[in-house]
Design an enzyme around this catalytic site. Structure first.
Site: not given
Length: 436
Positions: A22, A121, A321, A343
């Protein structure tokens, strides 16, 4: 809003093929704007965020031909720059964070680029300063319409190459600046550049189009500007975030799964981090084999015996992630682990849903959580929950697959933004999951 209904507690088995990455797709779709020639890209994942960007490119006037599943040819020989000033663009561009990366190519080729404040997000503050400071360093003029949250950069003539030291190793910021610099006059040097595999793939693609970029894979990039770029063919890597998700899912559901064609050389330390959780995984050619962990998995301690800490960091460190995946997998491990999300300050806020399911987690602050594993002695309880973002969503899905009873996950569009047909692929492995 769609929902998943998942009956948990059932081990899975079989082979799974990871989708195209992605994060790479959102980058490598944007250079099609740098040339009037045809660009063919394969292994494009069929997910919401990527499809939104393809639609946006089409609305900009890019000609798009679908050759087959995940296989597209793009030609930007009649780009409609005026579309950038429409209300339709403000709405469309604002719904996708990846839209920020069209600015660099548009600025380089057409002398202007505009973007509404991008979406994505809700995982904390995500600065755009690196992008626009880079464009300003290259000679662009910046403007910001505060009332509409609308950003713009413009330049008379060509951008000018320069030296710049980025204040953060932003992946999308580096990508945007690189795409602007490839058509700039002179040499651009970018220090503290991101060097993730996605960024490496972007640079390789640009070089195939005729750019002159050296230092690929390091944090020091040198870009010699060229007059124009041509077409190329590019294949997207398998998604390392999805691969990590499958590893975690296999271990926590005590399933025997083989992940096919993972591109091991681009996984970095991801396999070793899962091994620190006690997870067994084997390299079989370019596949990852995970046996059924019927006897569980035990978290390793540090060399001095202190609690293991898993933290995110820029590449080649551990990707942020996958911290949500690591956290949920640790809930059934033997031992304790400290998860440190450096982060983003809101990415751990989904742990209350895991606590409701019976997980033992202490949220220390917005960035740190201690997970005390059950060692499968206490099964998670099914519940109804909502997916707050892509990675938290897949983590909750993994938890639901191990829980006792039937769980419901709402707002699954968040999961669909990053995972292609996840319910169909899980059913192929034997999962009991229904989309409603």
């Amino acid at each position: 809003m769609g929902t998943f209904k998942i009956e948990g507690g059932k081990p899975l088995k079989g082979d799974v093929y990871p989708q195209g990455a992605k994060n790479e797709a959102l980058q490598v779709l944007c250079p099609v704007l740098l040339t009037s020639e045809k660009v063919r890209i394969t292994n494009i994942p069929d997910i919401i965020d990527v499809n939104k960007l393809i639609v946006l490119l089409g609305n900009l006037g890019v000609k798009i031909q679908k050759n087959g599943p995940g296989d597209y040819t793009f030609q930007a020989d009649e780009v409609n720059i005026d579309y950038l000033k429409t209300e339709a663009f403000k709405k469309e561009g604002g719904s996708l964070r990846g839209s920020i990366m069209i600015v660099g190519p548009l600025l380089a080729r057409f002398g202007c680029g505009y973007i509404p404040k991008p979406g994505g997000d809700k995982i904390g503050r995500r600065r755009l300063d690196t992008h626009f400071e880079g464009f300003i360093n290259l000679g662009a003029k910046f403007r910001y319409e505060r009332e509409d949250h609308f950003y713009g950069v413009e330049v008379d003539g060509r951008l000018k190459g320069t030296y710049m030291l980025l204040d953060e190793a932003s992946v999308t910021g580096t990508a945007n600046i690189v795409m602007a610099a490839v058509l700039a006059e002179g040499v651009t040097t970018i220090y503290n550049a991101a060097c993730e595999p996605y960024l490496q793939q972007l640079c390789k693609m640009l070089n195939a189009m005729g750019a002159k970029i050296t230092g690929v894979g390091s944090n020091l990039l040198t870009i010699e500007g060229v007059e124009s770029l041509g077409g190329c063919e590019h294949r997207i890597l398998p998604d390392m975030i999805e691969i990590g998700s499958w590893i975690g899912l296999a271990a926590m559901t005590r399933s025997e799964i083989t992940i096919k064609n993972v591109s091991w050389e681009n996984l970095g330390i991801i396999p070793n981090v899962f091994r620190k959780l006690g997870i067994t995984l084997e390299k079989r050619n370019d596949d990852i084999y995970i046996p059924a962990h019927n006897d569980g998995y035990e978290i390793k301690t540090d060399i001095d015996g202190s609690i293991l800490t898993i933290a995110d960091a820029p590449w080649p460190g551990f990707t942020p992630d996958l911290l949500s995946i690591v956290l949920v997998v640790a809930t059934q491990a033997k031992g304790d682990v400290l998860i440190h999300q450096k982060m983003f300050e809101s990415r751990l806020f989904f742990v209350d849903k895991l606590i409701d399911m019976g997980a033992k987690i202490l949220l220390c602050d917005p960035h740190r959580a201690v997970v005390m594993g059950h060692n499968f002695q206490s099964q998670l309880k099914a519940t109804t929950m909502s997916s707050p973002d892509i990675r938290a969503g897949i983590s909750l899905l993994i938890a639901a697959l191990t829980a006792k009873g039937t769980s419901t996950i709402q707002n699954i569009e968040q999961i669909d933004r990053g995972y292609e047909r996840i319910d169909e692929r899980l059913r192929a492995l034997g999962a009991n999951i229904v989309r409603a």
